[in-house]
Design an enzyme around this catalytic site. Structure first.
Site, PDB file in Angstrom:
ATOM      1  N   LEU B 270       0.856  -1.193   0.000  1.00 23.79           N
ATOM      2  CA  LEU B 270       0.000   0.000   0.000  1.00 23.79           C
ATOM      3  C   LEU B 270       0.887   1.236   0.000  1.00 23.79           C
ATOM      4  CD1 LEU B 270      -2.619  -0.986   2.738  1.00 23.79           C
ATOM      5  CD2 LEU B 270      -3.086  -0.720   0.299  1.00 23.79           C
ATOM      6  N   GLU B 386      15.777   5.997   0.112  1.00 24.59           N
ATOM      7  CA  GLU B 386      16.265   4.731  -0.468  1.00 24.59           C
ATOM      8  C   GLU B 386      17.119   3.982   0.515  1.00 24.59           C
ATOM      9  OE1 GLU B 386      19.354   2.363  -2.909  1.00 24.59           O
ATOM     10  OE2 GLU B 386      19.577   3.846  -1.332  1.00 24.59           O
ATOM     11  N   GLU B 398       3.737   1.352  -5.636  1.00 29.71           N
ATOM     12  CA  GLU B 398       2.493   0.892  -5.011  1.00 29.71           C
ATOM     13  C   GLU B 398       1.342   1.841  -5.319  1.00 29.71           C
ATOM     14  OE1 GLU B 398       4.373  -1.421  -1.122  1.00 29.71           O
ATOM     15  OE2 GLU B 398       3.879   0.688  -0.982  1.00 29.71           O
ATOM     16  N   ASP B 415      22.364   5.400  -9.729  1.00 27.98           N
ATOM     17  CA  ASP B 415      22.461   5.720  -8.296  1.00 27.98           C
ATOM     18  C   ASP B 415      23.885   6.224  -8.079  1.00 27.98           C
ATOM     19  OD1 ASP B 415      22.837   5.576  -5.529  1.00 27.98           O
ATOM     20  OD2 ASP B 415      21.708   3.723  -5.266  1.00 27.98           O
ATOM     21  N   HIS B 515      28.968   4.709   2.675  1.00 28.33           N
ATOM     22  CA  HIS B 515      28.088   4.852   3.852  1.00 28.33           C
ATOM     23  C   HIS B 515      28.813   5.386   5.104  1.00 28.33           C
ATOM     24  CE1 HIS B 515      24.431   2.209   2.503  1.00 28.33           C
ATOM     25  NE2 HIS B 515      24.837   3.014   1.569  1.00 28.33           N
TER      26      HIS B 515
END
Lengths: 710, 710
Positions: B270, B386, B398, B415, B515
């Site tokens: 959803l 993301e 969705e 990306d 990261h």
């Protein structure tokens, strides 16, 4: 001639030539290389309407119902060949035709050991199974051979397809219609159900559900009979019934499938091609849990039931025929009916197949003559093994899921073409309403008076539309025939068309000889539709709809007609569930917003189409709009909405068990949650169902908005 | 003048006029009312290639990575505005742009109570939780502020997003990569795992899986560190690392999401709009079961782990911008990248966003000048959140499932645009191979020599194709970036493009500062891509692919390139599983037939296209063929194939855990069934998976065959 003159003439000539070139280039429309953007041709429509012949439909029906043609029987196979022959006819056939065969699990009574229901004098002391006392009455195993057509080896004994075999013995208990409430009522009355045989009558609840409900109370076997009050307007004497009237003779027994789901039971979601994975029988769900047998007698005493049904893997074929579209061959108008019957099946399904064959003959003849070829492709289908649970059509949708979902404009089903000859009856989703209205306004009704089919129809079934005023009312599509996989599993706009009863003249649950050996050609010819004018009316209605869907430049699917449905579902939710939901802190606000967005997007799209229709729009532009119209119904599918309901994915038309006539997922979830506390799983499911509908409506609105809108 | 002369002149004039009309009508091609069937314009392509500017990409990157922009942070919101401003620029913007906001569940370390990992001298006697002995070493809570950019409140402390909070204490056990095998090995060695803290290193298995595997053995907490051997080619001294080289400084710690699935955890299937139903936290699956923390230190002694992560509902936005197609606005070429980073995110994801902004500027400028408008629509996307699990892109799919599935030609993901500057690297499904090849053959490689990107690429990644000989090899798409919902959930042909390593020069698992707080502008500018020529090469490659997909009359998706994949999957199944399957009486025959049918249908479609390309085909005809090409990938989706794998529906590219490089469902099912007896449920699942693939391939072939074939 003087040189000036020559020059003058030359210049004049050049000027004229030039003018000519200019005129030629700009003033005369050029025939494009591409097929011209054709539109519905009213002359062709007129021709088709004129050529659909009642007499030929009658002859089709005579041939189709000449012999019993149970699914996968030799005669069923003969009819496959008959269809192929008709559709490959060089003068009146289609572009191509082919049979597609599946290997499916069917259920038949044993030939050697017929199912028996004996009324015994005394019950043997359990647990002994053996001699069962004196048999005082043995139920008919077959129907009485009244017209010479109820005998012979091809008339299958009445039975409950997919009921397990077994020989339960027990006291007979009358359980009305075999609903949950009926058994609870018996329990309340202190009647011991354990080990009994429940006698139930048809109606009220699905066939298989009677056995499911009974088994929950320990009932050992179920008998099902047809009550004359339900089907014969109370009449039951031999001289009051067929062949003296349309009513069912006393010996008539309704056969039927007792399988809960549809499609081949061994291959859910997979086509039943020979190589496909098949469930182990132990893992199949949806069969009746206890021996069940349809009968005629209805006494109250000890009973021995012997059911010897056998499951068999059989080959069953669909026959497909196609007329290739001239301009958009990748858009399919799909028209179908099943071919298999329980016995002769003159009404069910041959009345529909007789119409199908006449329609394909008339269109095929125009095609072969070179008079006409539709803009879009028309696909005719003759489905196999519908009586066992819509098996042929379901396997077809499983095999060609994507192709059909991406390309099918609409599915038209004509199964029983004529239940009775009073009025048209149409079930369908809202986008098909307008094309049905357009078609039926232009066709004369077969009855007395000079009414159109539309004007006759509105006398029997009508409703007051906030948009249109009084209009004929379309029913909604359940799962009673082959449209079910198309609407519920694929999300294709669908309709089912028939002629039916004057309800002031009969209260019969369905036409009396339904699924019996008395459903014969003479029955139709003498009582249901003498002269076959109702058959012709259905053929014309379906034919006009096929032509409108396949030939119109703009697809005649009016998506804004969904707004009324959504609005009425919303109002029911607000009125009947609003307070309850509020108690549990659930707001209908997002649903209101979503319905409003849908209404606005649908109305705006309608306006864009109106504007374009006044101009001469580019075929690609129209194709894009048509794709929006065609694909709207798909946006209502959510394969994860009802995980326990096999195939049902349409969030507006899934089975509604809840009492409020609103979005089925919401209605059902509220029914289950009603007596639980806030914060229960049942209330979470209400919220989930609400979000599923909101998401679907928002997605539907997004699909209808201009395609380059973010 | 004599009347005969007049007549003669008149006739002559009429003849000339007539000749002119004829010439004008037939000899001069008419410009249709409809938009001319435009095709890829090589001049425009040349212009775009020339205008994509390395310096501007560098400036974009400087701005994008100036501050940390963790998902839903104020700086992330600023970048939403930056994107909107760029895409609404009157001189270089798109037709329209809009932010779509979702309310999603993210996970952050507590500001007040930082996560701590202490190495204690002794372990307190259980079950006491309190003073924990003398702390001899406390792990860094933050990375060392080496360049002045690793400090400040916006640099989020290293943490394992979605790991539960808790303060486990226990003996430290080294568990290698934390795979199932690693823990089994420890068990075999007799090491007690119950109540320990497992120390694991990154790599080998997904982040969250380390905690899942550990918890199965009773481990109380998990620490994850980056081994210099895995990422730094073994180097770890301060002067060997950033800012002196591209290697990760000793204090660097990789952050990351430890959530098993993707999309917002509270709203699977959803859209996470405010009104949507949200799971109760107790019912959310996929979070790590035990406290987990990424660290730098790696000692062996008692450890106290304190994790104070908090779950928060946050607003996160996608930004969408569109260039409306001139001819087929309802066909979308979708190009996207995420916007959020863990810290400054210069490489991940801003290198991609810098390219995205330069591409949209160049195309937007041509658009605003009126020089060009694509045939199909181009949609640019900047996804939110993301890093927490592809949340923005998943919610988008969705919310607009049907619209995107029906209309999207392909999804292009850039990306991390530049991991390193040696060679192009492309992951994608087979239909995109040819357009990538066409594009890269025409663009100069940034490295030394006068090679095309294609010729440079083939030196690093290549394979021998049975059809084409030696070609660059495309990788397959996992779920590492936002392409995942597009390929796995929607079945849209997708690709991911980047510049990457020379593997002979580094064995780093990924670029070293991944990261961490050291992934900064200077890092890119000095070490990864000085001069930004690799960024430019990626921009040109992506730009050329976008133009080819959006402007070509015939879609440059070569579906027959799937045949090689299917053939290799089939061969692997035959060679590595054939004997095993035969032992269990399972035949690969139907799979062989299905692959052959696909090959034949794809080849025949290719031939039909070749023939048409030589003529001047009608736009509608081409549209129909293009729909077949576009929708092929959808036929491989089956939402019921892998019920336990959320979103994964693509039967060819779902996660493969089985050891045989074949159809993933078959491979995985065989792995599980291998040690069970014939007739087990596991073998039934093998047969079911086989049928699912056969059905998908048969459906794919049916989609490629002529549209009016039955």
């Amino acid at each position: 001639m003087q040189w000036t003159k020559v020059l003058g003439l030359g210049l004049g000539a050049a000027a004229l030539l030039g003018l000519g070139i200019i005129l030629g280039h700009f003033a005369i429309p050029k025939k494009a290389n591409s097929p011209a953007p054709s539109d519905l041709d009213l002359e062709i429509l007129e021709t088709v309407m004129g050529q659909l012949d009642a007499h030929r439909i009658r002859e089709n029906l005579r041939e189709l119902s000449r012999e019993p043609h149970l699914a996968s029987s030799p005669r069923d196979e003969d009819l496959v060949q008959l269809l192929l022959q008709r559709w490959k006819d060089p003068e009146s056939g289609l572009d191509s035709a082919e049979a597609f065969t599946y290997e499916v699990l069917l259920s038949f009574p044993s030939q050697e050991q017929p199912n028996v229901v004996d009324i015994a004098m005394t019950l043997p002391p359990p647990p002994t199974v053996g001699p069962t006392g004196d048999i005082i009455h043995s139920c008919h195993r077959t129907e009485e051979n009244v017209t010479g057509e109820q005998g012979g080896p091809d008339v299958v004994q009445p039975y409950a397809a997919y009921a397990p075999s077994g020989t339960p013995q027990g006291l007979l208990v009358y359980a009305n219609r075999g609903t949950e409430e009926d058994f609870k009522e018996l329990q309340t009355q202190g009647i011991k159900l354990e080990g009994t045989i429940a006698l139930t009558r048809y109606g009220g609840v699905g066939r298989g559900a009677k056995a499911v409900n009974a088994a929950k109370h320990g009932v050992a076997g179920v008998l099902v009979y047809t009550d004359p009050a339900d089907i014969n307007d109370g009449l039951s004497l031999p001289n009051e019934t067929f062949p003296y009237s349309w009513y069912l003779p006393p010996s008539g027994v309704e056969r039927g499938s007792y399988y809960k789901y549809f499609g081949d039971p061994l291959t859910p979601y997979l086509p039943a091609i020979p190589s496909s994975f098949r469930l182990d029988l132990a893992n199949v769900s949806g069969f009746p849990p206890i021996p069940t047998q349809p009968i005629v007698c209805s006494l109250g005493c000890p009973v021995n039931v012997s059911v010897y049904n056998r499951l068999e893997l059989r080959n069953s074929s669909n026959v497909l025929g196609i007329i290739r579209g001239a301009v958009e061959p990748d858009r399919y108008v799909l028209y179908g009916n099943h071919r298999d019957s329980w016995v002769h099946g003159a009404v069910d399904p041959s009345s529909g197949t007789a119409v199908l064959l006449e329609l394909s003959r008339v269109l095929g003849t125009l095609l072969k003559k070179g008079t006409w070829r539709p803009r879009r492709s028309i696909v005719f289908a003759s489905w196999g093994a519908e009586e066992f649970g819509l098996i042929g059509s379901t396997e077809f949708t499983e095999e060609f899921f994507n192709k059909l979902q991406e390309r099918t404009v609409a599915y038209i089903n004509v199964d029983i073409a004529v239940f009775a000859n009073a009025t048209l009856r149409v079930q369908g989703t809202p986008p098909v309403q307008s094309v049905v209205f357009s078609a039926t306004k232009e066709i004369r009704s077969p009855g007395p008076g000079d009414l159109s089919i539309y004007d006759n129809w509105i006398r029997y079934f009508n409703r007051s539309s906030p948009v249109y005023g009084l209009v004929p009312s379309l029913g909604s599509l359940g799962a009673g025939s082959d449209y079910a996989p198309f609407i519920h599993f694929l999300g294709i706009s669908s309709m089912d068309i028939a002629y039916t009863y004057d309800r002031s003249k009969t209260s019969a649950r369905i036409y009396p000889t339904y699924h019996t050996a008395f459903d014969t050609f003479d029955y139709v010819d003498k009582f249901l539709d003498p002269g076959f004018s109702s058959h012709q009316a259905v053929a014309r209605t379906a034919g006009s709809i096929i032509l409108r869907l396949s030939d119109s430049f703009f697809l005649p699917l009016k998506v804004s007609d969904y707004s009324e449905t959504l609005r009425s579902f919303l109002q029911a939710a607000q009125q009947d569930l609003g307070a309850l939901l509020e108690q549990h802190s659930i707001s209908l606000g997002p649903l209101v917003t979503a319905v409003e967005k849908f209404e606005a997007a649908a109305a705006a799209l309608g306006q864009r189409i109106s504007v374009l229709q006044k101009g001469s729009p580019d075929p690609l532009q129209v194709r894009m709009l048509n794709d929006q119209l065609m694909l709207l119904e798909r946006t209502f599918l959510n394969p994860r909405a009802f995980p326990e309901e096999r195939y049902y994915s349409h969030v507006l038309w899934a089975t509604r068990t809840g009492s409020v006539a609103t979005f089925p997922g919401l209605s059902n979830a509220c029914s289950r949650a009603r007596d639980t506390a806030s914060g229960s799983e049942a209330w979470a499911e209400v919220q989930r169902q609400l979000s599923i509908v909101v998401t679907a409506l928002e997605a539907a609105a997004a699909t209808l908005r201009p395609v380059a809108d973010l």
